[in-house]
Design a protein around this motif. Structure first.
Motif, mmCIF file in Angstrom:
data_model
loop_
_atom_site.group_PDB
_atom_site.id
_atom_site.type_symbol
_atom_site.label_atom_id
_atom_site.label_comp_id
_atom_site.label_asym_id
_atom_site.label_seq_id
_atom_site.Cartn_x
_atom_site.Cartn_y
_atom_site.Cartn_z
ATOM 1 N N THR A 261 30.087 39.645 -26.334
ATOM 2 C CA THR A 261 30.621 39.410 -24.992
ATOM 3 C C THR A 261 29.649 38.515 -24.221
ATOM 4 O OG1 THR A 261 31.665 41.590 -25.012
ATOM 5 C CG2 THR A 261 31.420 40.526 -22.865
ATOM 6 N N TRP B 21 28.477 37.382 -20.539
ATOM 7 C CA TRP B 21 28.531 37.938 -19.183
ATOM 8 C C TRP B 21 28.111 36.910 -18.143
ATOM 9 C CZ3 TRP B 21 30.763 42.551 -18.711
ATOM 10 C CH2 TRP B 21 30.758 43.408 -19.818
ATOM 11 N N ILE C 295 29.532 42.065 -12.530
ATOM 12 C CA ILE C 295 29.556 41.070 -13.610
ATOM 13 C C ILE C 295 30.927 41.126 -14.290
ATOM 14 C CG2 ILE C 295 27.049 41.145 -14.056
ATOM 15 C CD1 ILE C 295 27.590 42.893 -16.513
ATOM 16 N N VAL C 296 31.285 40.033 -14.931
ATOM 17 C CA VAL C 296 32.495 40.024 -15.766
ATOM 18 C C VAL C 296 32.128 39.457 -17.126
ATOM 19 C CG1 VAL C 296 34.304 39.880 -14.017
ATOM 20 C CG2 VAL C 296 33.173 37.785 -14.783
ATOM 21 N N GLY C 297 32.836 39.951 -18.142
ATOM 22 C CA GLY C 297 32.522 39.527 -19.501
ATOM 23 C C GLY C 297 33.709 38.864 -20.171
ATOM 24 N N GLU C 298 33.382 37.997 -21.107
ATOM 25 C CA GLU C 298 34.426 37.356 -21.904
ATOM 26 C C GLU C 298 34.052 37.537 -23.366
ATOM 27 O OE1 GLU C 298 35.569 33.334 -20.582
ATOM 28 O OE2 GLU C 298 35.758 32.841 -22.711
ATOM 29 N N SER D 19 25.708 38.993 -24.803
ATOM 30 C CA SER D 19 25.201 40.365 -24.929
ATOM 31 C C SER D 19 24.186 40.467 -26.073
ATOM 32 C CB SER D 19 26.360 41.339 -25.143
ATOM 33 O OG SER D 19 27.165 40.919 -26.230
ATOM 34 N N GLY E 120 32.035 45.843 -10.524
ATOM 35 C CA GLY E 120 32.541 44.528 -10.135
ATOM 36 C C GLY E 120 31.465 43.471 -9.973
ATOM 37 N N ALA F 124 29.722 46.074 -14.769
ATOM 38 C CA ALA F 124 31.085 45.529 -14.780
ATOM 39 C C ALA F 124 32.034 46.450 -14.018
ATOM 40 C CB ALA F 124 31.558 45.329 -16.218
ATOM 41 N N THR G 14 25.615 47.271 -19.066
ATOM 42 C CA THR G 14 26.549 46.175 -18.729
ATOM 43 C C THR G 14 27.889 46.768 -18.289
ATOM 44 O OG1 THR G 14 27.008 45.902 -21.098
ATOM 45 C CG2 THR G 14 25.580 44.266 -20.092
ATOM 46 N N LYS G 15 28.315 47.843 -18.944
ATOM 47 C CA LYS G 15 29.577 48.492 -18.532
ATOM 48 C C LYS G 15 29.510 48.999 -17.097
ATOM 49 C CE LYS G 15 31.611 49.816 -22.939
ATOM 50 N NZ LYS G 15 31.172 50.626 -24.078
#
Lengths: 117, 117
Positions: free
Chosen positions: A90, A92, A81-84, A54, A79, A76, A72-73
């Motif tokens: 974060t 993505w 993208i997913v973030g870690e 990010s 569905g 997400a 990004t929210k």
């Protein structure tokens, strides 16, 4: 309960038949998330990189951190993208299965003529 | 000026590389038009039929004629369907090249793993 259920796309909807209301509602949310040029560019930056911090999105988009975070929210939540979280930032990545669902639903018998052209 | 330019999709954008701002703006308008469940169902009714009379959309959608007309106009403005006036009614069909552009932009290197799964 089949082991192949998650990856089995035999029955995901396409435009070859009228969409059920429930399918249309689920899919419309994802298309709506793509209906913004900044979000589309954001998605392309993440997809092209495979995984992207990010901290490395503000500059290419020319947007502030809160704006990038807002977008990004939204991706997400749809569905796409997913973030870690790793420390302060974060990372993505895209959800290819979700993008494939959207590609699949845009399939129509009329497309065959384009592919064969 | 090449005779194949209109159907040449070699250079249409995909998520394999960051999208240019101009491409993102054009594409976002089409995705936004799909970001509504009634419009998605409308598009699927037209696509599944090949061609469909505006007089034959109210009943399956459970919407009034003005509402159907509003949504067909939005899909047409986004270049996703085209209509032909015949007497009192308009007959609609999808624009497969436009749907193909949207499918194409959702392509990403990550999708290869889904296709091969």
């Amino acid at each position: 309960m089949s082991a192949t259920t998650d990856q089995d796309t035999c029955c995901s909807p396409t435009l070859a038949a009228p969409l059920a209301t429930a399918d249309a509602e689920l899919l419309a949310g994802a298309f709506a998330a793509l209906g913004d040029p900044v979000r589309l560019r954001l998605l392309s930056l993440i997809a092209a990189a495979g995984e992207r911090c990010s901290c490395d999105l503000q500059e290419p988009l020319g947007r502030s951190q809160p704006t990038v975070s807002h977008h990004t929210k939204a991706l997400a939540a749809a569905g796409l993208i997913v973030g870690e979280k790793r420390g302060k930032w974060t990372w993505w990545r895209v959800v290819p299965e979700r993008l494939d669902d959207l590609r699949h639903v845009l399939d129509t018998p009329a497309l065959a003529s384009v592919r064969e052209a």
